[in-house]
Every structure is written in C-alpha cells, then in structure tokens.
Design an enzyme around this catalytic site. Sequence first.
Site, PDB file in Angstrom:
ATOM      1  CE  LYS A   1      -3.956   1.838   2.648  1.00 43.02           C
ATOM      2  NZ  LYS A   1      -4.870   1.521   3.768  1.00 43.02           N
TER       3      LYS A   1
ATOM      4  CB  SER B   1      -8.006   3.394   2.590  1.00 41.91           C
ATOM      5  OG  SER B   1      -7.290   2.828   3.669  1.00 41.91           O
TER       6      SER B   1
ATOM      7  CB  SER C   1      -8.563   0.347   5.537  1.00 41.69           C
ATOM      8  OG  SER C   1      -9.208   1.588   5.549  1.00 41.69           O
TER       9      SER C   1
END
Length: 529
Positions: free
Chosen positions: A109, A190, A214
Amino acid sequence: MTSLFSLLLSLALLSLSFLTTAVSASEFTFQEATIESIHLAFAQNRLTSRQLVDFYLDRIQTLNPSLRCVLEVNPDALAQADEADRLRAEARGGKGTLGNLHGIPVLLKDSIGTDDKMNTSAGSYALLGARVPRDAFVVERLRSAGAVILGKASMSEWYSIRSWEMPRGWCARGGQGVNPYVKSENPCGSSTGSAIAVAANMVTVSLGTETDSSIICPADHNSVVGFKPTVGLTSRAGVMLVSPRQDSIGPISRTVSDAVYVLDAIVGFDPRDEATGEAAKFIPMGGYKQFLREDGLKGKRLGIVRNPFSNSRGSTAASIFDQHLGTFRNYGATLVDNLEIENIDIILNPSKNGEMGVLRAHFKHHINEYLGELSNSPVKSLADVIAFNSNNPDLEKMEEYNQDGLIAAQMANILDEEVVKAEHMMKKLSEEGFEKLMKENELDAMVTLGLRAATVLAFEGYPALTVPAGYDDNGMPFGVCFGGLKGSEAKLIEIAYSFEQATRMRKPPLSFSSEFHYQYYYEQSYGTM
Ligand SMILES: *[C@@H]1O[C@H](CO)[C@@H](O)[C@H](O)[C@H]1NC(C)=O
C-alpha cells in the site's frame, strides 16, 4: 527372461514416475499461483523469480490502465528477482538457507514507507520526491524473508480522510480504482489497490493497512483474503498512521495460507512501536503456519451475529451464508446462533460513535510526526499538505473532490475533551458489546456475513480475517468475516483455513483470467453449491 522382464517393468515404472513428477511440475500456472505452488516450482527448476516478476509486470502493464490499482512499479524489482534466483542456486549448493518469502513478489500500500527508488505518497502528489528515513519495519521484515518488492498500490487518498465526498479507492495520483468483478461497483478502500491487484493476479500477495475496515472491506469486495491482525502484532513504524489505537498492517492474498506466510514474516517486536512490546506475547512458538489445519473447525464455538449483517448483501448472499453455517456444523463446530451485540446501532453509526472525531485528531498528530521525519519533502506538516492542495488544484483534482476532511483534521486536537470522551465511549462500547459477547458465550470467534463487523472490531484493535464466501446475483463478491479477541490469531487461522478448504469459494475475476473458461467458472461458482 524374467530378469529382462523385471528390468523392463522397472524401467516402465521409472518412466511412469518420471512422467507423474513431470506432470505435477508442469502444473504450475501463473494464474492463482500460491506461495507454496511457487516454492514447489522453484524447487523443481520450473520457474524463476525473474519469470514470475516478468509475468506480473506484464499483467500490470496490460491491466492497470483499466483497473488502476498500481501507482508505481519498483525499478529494482527485476534485479531483486535475479538476486533471489542467484541465492537460490547458491543455497542448492549448500550455502545458506532461504527465507519463507524467498523470491515472492509483494505489493505495498502506498502509505508504507520504502527507502528505495519508489515514492510513498498515500495517493497524493504532495509527497512525490520525499525520502523516508528508513524502510518501514514490515518492509525490512519482508526483505529479510527474501521477498521481492514489486511496487506501490493505489489507495483512498490520505486514507479517505481528504474528503467525505471522495469515493473509496480514489486518489489524485491513481484515479478511481476499479473492481475487477463488477466494474460499476466500488472496490472499497482504503487498501484498494492491494486488494484489486491480488484479485486480478497482478502480484502474489500484498500488504494493506486498516484503521476501520480498510483491509476487510476491499478484500471482501474483491474476493480475496484479508487479515487485520491484533493491533501491535505488526509494527506501524515507518507507515503513515491514522490512529495508533486502531491501525494494523496485514496481508491481502488469494488464500489463507498465503496470508499466514506473510503474517509470519512481518509480526514481531519493534522498539520503534511501543504496541509491539505488549502484543509480542501473543506470537506462538514456531509461528502461525502450524494452525493451517483442515480440521481447524472441529470443536470450535462460533458466535453467529445476523442482525444487522446478514441482510446487508441481498438474499442470495444471505442464503449462501446459511449454507456456510451448515458447513461449519458439518466440520465439527458448535454454532451459537442469533447473537446480538449490545448497542450495535450506536457502534455502526458514524454520527453517534464518535470515531471520526478521534481519527481526525489522531491523524493530524501522527501525520505531522511522520512528515516531520521526511527529507526532501515538499510538505512537512498537515498544514503544508492543505496548502499544497490549494496551490495545485489541477494536480490534486480539487474540482472533483474537496479537502474538507483534511481541513477538519487540521482543526482537531488529540487532547480535546470531546476526543478523549469519545475514546472512552468507544472502549466502553467494545467492552460491553463485542468483548462481552465473546466471553459470555465462550466463543472462539464471531462470524458475520460481509464486511460491516470490521467496525465492531476496529475500536479496540481486535483481529479480523475475511475469506471469500461467494458471489451475489450480479457477480459481486462477498466474504465471511471472522473476528476474535486480542491475540486470537491462531484460532482465527484454524477456523478460516478449515472453512476455505471446505468451500473454496474464490474464483478469479472472469474478464481478466484468460486461462479460465466460462464453463469452468460457471460450474465452480454455481454448479456445485
Ligand atoms: C517518484 O516520483 C518522482 C516525481 O517526483 C518520479 O520522477 C519518479 O519516477 C517516481 N518514482 C517511481 C519509482 O515511479
């Protein structure tokens, strides 16, 4: 005569056994490759890490323009793969042992810091060119386990904190991430790119982070396994933080076993993250792989919470969930059904649970700390980020989405009475809700349909693990989410692995998997239910 016959026979047998190994060796397919299948192919000299990285780079080049899940590929990925191949050849000659992720490509990420040629930007242009002081602890651990860092995955910009209006999975650098199963459905966030890329076979495994949902939500929406460990089991040092109370770094993968390989590599004590000191006591001797047990459901007590989760994904999902409950029973679990979490309506209500205020205040505090440690950075504080966005409206696409969330965070303060009060309330809601439910019913795990229980598990840092559980009438994936008390990873792995082996629900997204035929997909998805 007899001896000639037996010679011929043994020759035939030999060539037969040679044939079978040849057949099983040639069974390696890039699509849906697992860490174990890759290691086997490495060992049989059927595959090199370079070939694997080449395959993924090619997939990324082909698919990323439509899926928008990778922000950068690592310019050093092929060199790292070559080095892994070289070390493997050496190890064959008896020199040295290899790590558990040796030669395995991992995507990170974009909020996980890497001290290399890549940017770490939380999806924003404001951080391009900035240098982090060192690799994040989890990255250091991946590298020492032998992983190849393939690139950075797209995410909801600034963890969605930028703006309420912003859809999940959108960032200025990457645009809107696309769900590979149903393009019109949001891929969630996310950790958006981390989930899409794994789902579409653009990498073997990835890392995501979770504050609230997330990891679990994008994993659920993209038909992959997502594992948010107990807060503190994985160090947050070197990762942009929202809140140290809630943030956890964890794997996203196509199988439970792959998630466990990654988890084993990244857990552990890190002097730069206090919470790891407390959580390190949860890590079992010999790691987590020993809990990948097909009979892992046997003897487990599972608490089923239907309200309000079971109806959140439509009637097809609800009826498939019911079938899964039957599977749990058949595999020896005891179900305690129709449990309720006290105050669940408050816990799930963003305007009542106080969470947003807490997260904004914590984000401001910790992002300022993080940005302060960067060198060569265009921005050194949250105030700078806000100014950068205002001064670069075209780059940051301010016409599309504003930055109200960042501005609200800038006005927040971790010492505000409101914030402290909300923290107490969240703790109380968790203790009197989820924790009481688990203890009173002596549960090994709570089981829910879909992703929404992630919020229940977020406030006090409990672990959550989602496994692909099916597809609704539109082909939209959903998962089953297993939640447990702090440090209960071993049990969650036993339960999730056993469930996965019994059901094997995950299918690669149809339009992006040329090796899979429609008929196969159809039969596997619907024919055997
Ligand atoms: C990082 O961002 C800079 C722009 O500042 C860009 O030139 C560079 O190519 C980026 N790195 C990678 C690996 O894409």
